[in-house]
Design an enzyme around this catalytic site. Structure first.
Site, mmCIF file in Angstrom:
data_model
loop_
_atom_site.group_PDB
_atom_site.id
_atom_site.type_symbol
_atom_site.label_atom_id
_atom_site.label_comp_id
_atom_site.label_asym_id
_atom_site.label_seq_id
_atom_site.Cartn_x
_atom_site.Cartn_y
_atom_site.Cartn_z
ATOM 1 N N CYS A 1 0.889 -1.263 -0.055
ATOM 2 C CA CYS A 1 -0.427 -0.139 0.273
ATOM 3 C C CYS A 1 0.725 1.045 -0.020
ATOM 4 O O CYS A 1 0.135 2.347 -0.701
ATOM 5 C CB CYS A 1 -1.262 0.022 1.478
ATOM 6 S SG CYS A 1 -2.507 -1.809 1.525
ATOM 7 N N HIS B 1 -4.208 6.455 1.857
ATOM 8 C CA HIS B 1 -4.431 5.076 1.121
ATOM 9 C C HIS B 1 -5.883 4.678 1.630
ATOM 10 O O HIS B 1 -6.079 5.130 2.470
ATOM 11 C CB HIS B 1 -3.338 4.405 1.789
ATOM 12 C CG HIS B 1 -3.855 3.820 1.288
ATOM 13 N ND1 HIS B 1 -4.024 2.660 0.279
ATOM 14 C CD2 HIS B 1 -3.817 2.021 2.010
ATOM 15 C CE1 HIS B 1 -4.439 1.357 -0.167
ATOM 16 N NE2 HIS B 1 -3.969 1.053 1.370
ATOM 17 N N ASN C 1 -10.131 -0.913 -1.574
ATOM 18 C CA ASN C 1 -8.837 -0.870 -1.383
ATOM 19 C C ASN C 1 -7.575 -1.876 -2.975
ATOM 20 O O ASN C 1 -7.683 -2.755 -3.433
ATOM 21 C CB ASN C 1 -8.198 -1.711 -0.429
ATOM 22 C CG ASN C 1 -6.985 -1.267 0.205
ATOM 23 O OD1 ASN C 1 -5.910 -0.947 -0.642
ATOM 24 N ND2 ASN C 1 -6.517 -1.716 0.987
HETATM 25 O O1 UT7 Z 1 -3.996 -1.405 3.257
HETATM 26 C C1 UT7 Z 1 -3.904 -1.402 3.576
HETATM 27 C C2 UT7 Z 1 -4.041 -2.880 4.817
HETATM 28 N N1 UT7 Z 1 -5.627 -3.121 5.419
HETATM 29 C C3 UT7 Z 1 -5.672 -2.697 6.690
HETATM 30 O O2 UT7 Z 1 -5.314 -1.211 7.041
HETATM 31 C C4 UT7 Z 1 -7.345 -2.913 6.813
HETATM 32 C C5 UT7 Z 1 -6.827 -2.856 8.341
HETATM 33 N N2 UT7 Z 1 -8.471 -3.882 9.187
HETATM 34 C C6 UT7 Z 1 -9.485 -3.671 8.870
HETATM 35 O O3 UT7 Z 1 -10.080 -2.487 7.905
HETATM 36 C C7 UT7 Z 1 -10.993 -4.307 9.049
HETATM 37 O O4 UT7 Z 1 -9.924 -4.761 10.444
HETATM 38 C C8 UT7 Z 1 -11.813 -5.286 9.036
HETATM 39 C C9 UT7 Z 1 -12.658 -4.399 7.697
HETATM 40 C C10 UT7 Z 1 -10.840 -6.008 7.639
HETATM 41 C C11 UT7 Z 1 -12.728 -6.096 9.725
HETATM 42 O O5 UT7 Z 1 -13.061 -5.213 10.330
HETATM 43 P P1 UT7 Z 1 -13.014 -5.445 11.931
HETATM 44 O O6 UT7 Z 1 -14.012 -4.139 12.888
HETATM 45 O O7 UT7 Z 1 -12.030 -4.886 12.968
HETATM 46 O O8 UT7 Z 1 -14.146 -6.979 12.636
HETATM 47 P P2 UT7 Z 1 -13.404 -7.900 13.108
HETATM 48 O O9 UT7 Z 1 -12.360 -8.562 12.132
HETATM 49 O O10 UT7 Z 1 -13.043 -7.872 14.246
HETATM 50 O O11 UT7 Z 1 -14.502 -8.803 12.548
HETATM 51 C C12 UT7 Z 1 -15.585 -8.771 13.246
HETATM 52 C C13 UT7 Z 1 -16.675 -9.881 13.098
HETATM 53 C C14 UT7 Z 1 -15.970 -11.456 13.570
HETATM 54 O O12 UT7 Z 1 -17.240 -11.925 13.615
HETATM 55 P P3 UT7 Z 1 -17.382 -12.393 15.265
HETATM 56 O O13 UT7 Z 1 -16.101 -13.566 15.444
HETATM 57 O O14 UT7 Z 1 -17.738 -11.109 15.552
HETATM 58 O O15 UT7 Z 1 -18.370 -13.502 15.675
HETATM 59 C C15 UT7 Z 1 -15.586 -12.403 11.766
HETATM 60 O O16 UT7 Z 1 -16.095 -13.210 12.146
HETATM 61 O O17 UT7 Z 1 -17.024 -9.849 12.091
HETATM 62 C C16 UT7 Z 1 -17.086 -11.024 11.492
HETATM 63 N N3 UT7 Z 1 -16.580 -10.631 9.901
HETATM 64 C C17 UT7 Z 1 -17.603 -10.849 8.738
HETATM 65 N N4 UT7 Z 1 -19.136 -10.424 9.179
HETATM 66 C C18 UT7 Z 1 -19.044 -10.241 7.415
HETATM 67 C C19 UT7 Z 1 -15.159 -10.932 8.692
HETATM 68 N N5 UT7 Z 1 -15.557 -10.433 8.111
HETATM 69 C C20 UT7 Z 1 -16.440 -9.997 7.872
HETATM 70 C C21 UT7 Z 1 -17.390 -10.559 6.546
HETATM 71 N N6 UT7 Z 1 -18.988 -9.835 6.228
HETATM 72 N N7 UT7 Z 1 -16.510 -10.313 5.339
#
Ligand code: UT7
Length: 337
Positions: free
Chosen positions: A115, A264, A294
């Site tokens: 990135c 970004h 992204n």
């Molecule tokens: O380009 C630079 C690199 N990338 C980034 O900067 C990305 C950085 N990270 C993020 O943007 C976020 O961490 C994400 C968007 C990837 C995830 O969001 P989050 O609020 O951190 O969610 P989480 O990983 O803590 O997951 C919350 C819940 C989980 O379920 P439980 O354990 O609470 O039941 C996940 O399994 O959301 C679930 N989950 C989804 N649900 C529906 C994870 N992905 C999905 C999905 N759809 N696609």
């Protein structure tokens, strides 16, 4: 007394025509439009089709940037190509782009900083122009993520985030009398490889014996990217804020002078938190992640080109760019357009 500086002579971008909405993904995996929008801001992204490769997307963006700069491919002295999704393990996509542009002999440098790749490339290009090595450089960021995503319930955290696209700058040597500096005012970069495994793609790997990729890798889905999302999120916000503030301080420029910040495009919540940390109003920040997801190394040049075409960024404006991603790597830049 004149000094040499790097000016952005032209910009261009290209995204594949095929739009993939959140609903399209929700039809294939256990996710929803609401979850994706609320957690990331993304509504849709573009996926390349019929084998349109990273170098081919880059070609389309580069031709637009060349046209915008009013020059021909044969006027280029160097290609700098930033991507994490090269067409092949080797050779790099830079030489493939050189062949597509039909400019044999022109050197091509590939940059592998995810990135932050575009800003790493920008610092290389700027240093080479200011030191007089080259006068006109094509800097391109391009990605095809769609063929490398785990579009299954197991990979849903990452699969919903990424999209394909390309963006390009033509950077040119220019001279000016001493006075208010113009063009690329500075680029500040950083890296911390202790977090390499927080966002990575494990296979194929030349460090794996005896073969770079095995049936076990495939069964464990290690040929798809893996991410510790929350950890990356937390570092992204603070590191982008600090990188931007650090560069402003180094160049003795105040935030009030910045006309437009383009962070970004990783997650709209990350962009919003960086904006909040810098106390910038909405009209001085540009985001387009809702339409493209992204696009890693392509995200900044696509957004710069769009903001110019939309009139959000104008000649003479002070543009701030900031990025963070896998590595970890990060960077910030200030450019007087
Ligand atoms: O380009 C630079 C690199 N990338 C980034 O900067 C990305 C950085 N990270 C993020 O943007 C976020 O961490 C994400 C968007 C990837 C995830 O969001 P989050 O609020 O951190 O969610 P989480 O990983 O803590 O997951 C919350 C819940 C989980 O379920 P439980 O354990 O609470 O039941 C996940 O399994 O959301 C679930 N989950 C989804 N649900 C529906 C994870 N992905 C999905 C999905 N759809 N696609």
């Amino acid at each position: 007394m004149t000094r040499l500086y790097t000016r952005v002579a032209g910009t261009g971008h290209h995204v594949p025509e095929h739009v993939v909405t959140n609903e399209d993904l929700a039809a294939r995996i256990n996710t929803s439009d609401v979850w994706i929008r609320e957690r990331t801001g993304i509504r849709e992204r573009r996926f390349s089709q019929d084998g349109e490769s990273t170098a081919q997307l880059a070609l389309r963006a580069s031709l637009r940037a060349l046209e915008d700069a009013g020059c021909a491919a044969s006027d280029l002295d160097l290609i700098v190509f930033a991507t994490l999704s090269p067409d092949y393990f080797f050779p790099g996509s830079g030489v493939l782009l050189g062949a597509l542009l039909d400019i044999p002999g022109v050197p091509a440098l590939d940059v592998r900083n995810q990135c932050s790749g575009f800003l790493y490339g920008l610092q290389c290009a700027d240093a080479m122009i200011r030191s007089g090595v080259y006068r006109r450089i094509l800097l391109v960021g391009a990605e095809v993520h769609s063929t490398g995503l785990d579009i299954s319930d197991q990979g849903r955290d990452i699969a919903v985030l990424f999209g394909d696209g390309a963006g390009a700058f033509i950077l040119e040597a220019a001279e000016q009398e001493e006075g208010a500096p113009r063009g690329v005012l500075g680029v500040r970069l950083g890296a911390d490889g202790r977090h390499a495994e927080a966002l990575w793609c494990q296979a194929p790997s030349s460090a794996q014996f005896p073969a770079r990729i095995t049936a076990e890798n495939l069964a464990r889905r290690e040929h798809f990217p893996q991410m510790k999302g929350r950890l990356v999120f937390k570092h992204a916000v603070t590191t982008m804020r600090d990188a931007m503030l650090g560069l402003l301080e180094e160049l003795e420029i105040s935030l009030n002078q910045v006309d437009l910040l383009i962070p970004h495009q990783a997650n709209l919540r990350i962009s919003a938190l960086v904006q909040k940390a810098l106390a910038l109003p909405d009209d001085r920040v540009f985001n387009n992640i809702e339409r493209y997801g992204n696009t890693t190394a392509a995200s900044l040049p696509i957004a710069v080109d769009e903001s110019l075409r939309l009139g959000r960024l104008k000649e003479g404006d002070l543009l701030a760019l900031v990025a963070f991603g896998s590595g970890f790597t990060w960077g910030a830049s200030l450019i007087r357009m």
